[in-house]
Design an enzyme around this catalytic site. Structure first.
Site, PDB file in Angstrom:
ATOM      1  N   PRO A  40      15.549   0.663 -64.096  1.00  0.00           N
ATOM      2  CA  PRO A  40      16.240  -0.129 -63.234  1.00  0.00           C
ATOM      3  C   PRO A  40      17.797   0.450 -62.954  1.00  0.00           C
ATOM      4  O   PRO A  40      18.670   0.018 -63.785  1.00  0.00           O
ATOM      5  CB  PRO A  40      16.215  -1.577 -63.415  1.00  0.00           C
ATOM      6  CG  PRO A  40      16.181  -1.480 -64.953  1.00  0.00           C
ATOM      7  CD  PRO A  40      15.324  -0.035 -65.392  1.00  0.00           C
ATOM      8  N   ASP A 211      21.667   1.821 -66.744  1.00  0.00           N
ATOM      9  CA  ASP A 211      20.372   1.093 -67.087  1.00  0.00           C
ATOM     10  C   ASP A 211      20.455  -0.277 -67.145  1.00  0.00           C
ATOM     11  O   ASP A 211      21.039  -0.567 -68.212  1.00  0.00           O
ATOM     12  CB  ASP A 211      19.546   1.744 -68.157  1.00  0.00           C
ATOM     13  CG  ASP A 211      18.333   1.327 -68.494  1.00  0.00           C
ATOM     14  OD1 ASP A 211      17.829   0.292 -67.918  1.00  0.00           O
ATOM     15  OD2 ASP A 211      17.519   2.098 -69.085  1.00  0.00           O
ATOM     16  N   HIS A 212      20.043  -1.231 -66.152  1.00  0.00           N
ATOM     17  CA  HIS A 212      20.350  -2.510 -66.311  1.00  0.00           C
ATOM     18  C   HIS A 212      19.653  -3.275 -67.199  1.00  0.00           C
ATOM     19  O   HIS A 212      19.804  -4.384 -67.867  1.00  0.00           O
ATOM     20  CB  HIS A 212      20.098  -3.188 -64.963  1.00  0.00           C
ATOM     21  CG  HIS A 212      20.717  -4.214 -64.363  1.00  0.00           C
ATOM     22  ND1 HIS A 212      21.775  -4.798 -65.275  1.00  0.00           N
ATOM     23  CD2 HIS A 212      20.837  -5.111 -63.356  1.00  0.00           C
ATOM     24  CE1 HIS A 212      22.400  -5.805 -64.844  1.00  0.00           C
ATOM     25  NE2 HIS A 212      21.921  -6.146 -63.624  1.00  0.00           N
ATOM     26  N   ARG A 213      18.648  -2.502 -68.044  1.00  0.00           N
ATOM     27  CA  ARG A 213      17.759  -3.160 -69.235  1.00  0.00           C
ATOM     28  C   ARG A 213      18.819  -3.228 -70.319  1.00  0.00           C
ATOM     29  O   ARG A 213      18.862  -4.028 -71.425  1.00  0.00           O
ATOM     30  CB  ARG A 213      16.614  -2.340 -69.407  1.00  0.00           C
ATOM     31  CG  ARG A 213      15.519  -2.275 -68.479  1.00  0.00           C
ATOM     32  CD  ARG A 213      14.325  -1.493 -68.654  1.00  0.00           C
ATOM     33  NE  ARG A 213      15.108  -0.084 -69.060  1.00  0.00           N
ATOM     34  CZ  ARG A 213      14.319   0.947 -69.414  1.00  0.00           C
ATOM     35  NH1 ARG A 213      12.946   1.052 -69.509  1.00  0.00           N
ATOM     36  NH2 ARG A 213      14.851   2.137 -69.623  1.00  0.00           N
ATOM     37  N   ILE A 215      22.694  -2.337 -69.908  1.00  0.00           N
ATOM     38  CA  ILE A 215      23.916  -2.670 -69.522  1.00  0.00           C
ATOM     39  C   ILE A 215      23.989  -3.633 -68.641  1.00  0.00           C
ATOM     40  O   ILE A 215      23.263  -3.600 -67.586  1.00  0.00           O
ATOM     41  CB  ILE A 215      24.598  -1.210 -69.144  1.00  0.00           C
ATOM     42  CG1 ILE A 215      24.770  -0.296 -70.302  1.00  0.00           C
ATOM     43  CG2 ILE A 215      26.033  -1.706 -68.704  1.00  0.00           C
ATOM     44  CD1 ILE A 215      24.846   1.231 -70.004  1.00  0.00           C
TER      45      ILE A 215
END
Length: 237
Positions: A40, A211-213, A215
């Site tokens: 993501p 990477d929104h998982r 950060i």
């Protein structure tokens, strides 16, 4: 040529030429597609003041005149020490975050084979002159198609630059298994309000895809601000 071939879809409308893609292009395309579909992506855009950096570089002469990109490498290494989640990789099952105790920074280089990413190792332990010489040697190898795979492995984070070409920002795709990639475009002189008047300041656009998982947005903004703070004091880099 059969009716199901790619050329047949377009040949009815005019002349076409079918050019096969190289093995390297297919590998890169597969990896980029994998990253884009599995991670993501979020991109944070900001500008940092590099007026002091430009003035500092102006005091250097001869071989000592270092590219702004090398100072950005050092600033990035400093920010990674402050924000260790940016120097990490997420396991395939998402259950483990591997925090790396080393700082290897990849630099995207446009070569005859396409985009290659040689890695500057231990960027947190080397001065700008050493890093500049190493990047020059790696870039020459990339242009001469002599860059070994070992020179492109083990990166912790990647910098991709359009500083010598143009643009105001873009959204780079993360180089898995890294969790972030930093893009830089040409710096421009801009009027910046200092509280009482507008002052001419040289501003460098930065675009950080992450990477929104791993950060969140607030940390991404703080991370880029930290890079800007380091660049504001170039003599310490």
């Amino acid at each position: 040529m059969t009716e199901t071939s790619p050329e047949a879809q377009f040949a009815a409308f005019g002349a076409v030429e079918a050019v096969p893609t190289s093995n390297f292009q297919r590998v890169v395309a597969r990896r980029l597609t994998q990253s884009w579909t599995q991670v993501p992506h979020v991109t944070h855009h900001d500008e940092v003041d590099v007026t002091a950096l430009d003035a500092h570089r102006g005091t250097l002469t001869g071989d000592a005149r270092i590219s702004p990109l090398i100072f950005l490498v050092r600033a990035l290494a400093k920010a990674m020490a402050q924000f260790p989640h940016f120097n990490a990789s997420l396991s395939d099952d998402g259950k483990t975050l591997v925090l790396k105790k080393y700082c290897h920074i990849g630099i995207a280089v446009d070569g005859p084979l396409g985009l290659l990413v040689p890695v500057l190792r231990d960027a947190d332990r080397k001065n700008v002159a050493t890093l500049s010489a190493e990047l020059a040697a790696l870039s020459a190898q990339a242009r001469d198609k002599g860059l070994p795979m070992s020179a492109m492995s083990g990166g912790c984070i990647t910098i991709t630059s359009l500083g010598g070409i143009g643009g105001t920002g873009f959204t780079p795709i993360i180089n898995q298994p890294e969790v972030a990639i930093l893009a830089v475009t040409p710096s421009r002189m801009q009027p910046v309000w200092d509280g009482t008047a507008f002052q001419p300041r040289l501003m460098m656009p930065l675009s950080l895809s992450y990477d929104h998982r791993v950060i969140n947005g607030a940390d991404a903004a703080r991370f880029v601000r930290s890079i800007g703070q380091a660049l504001a004091e170039p003599e310490k880099l």
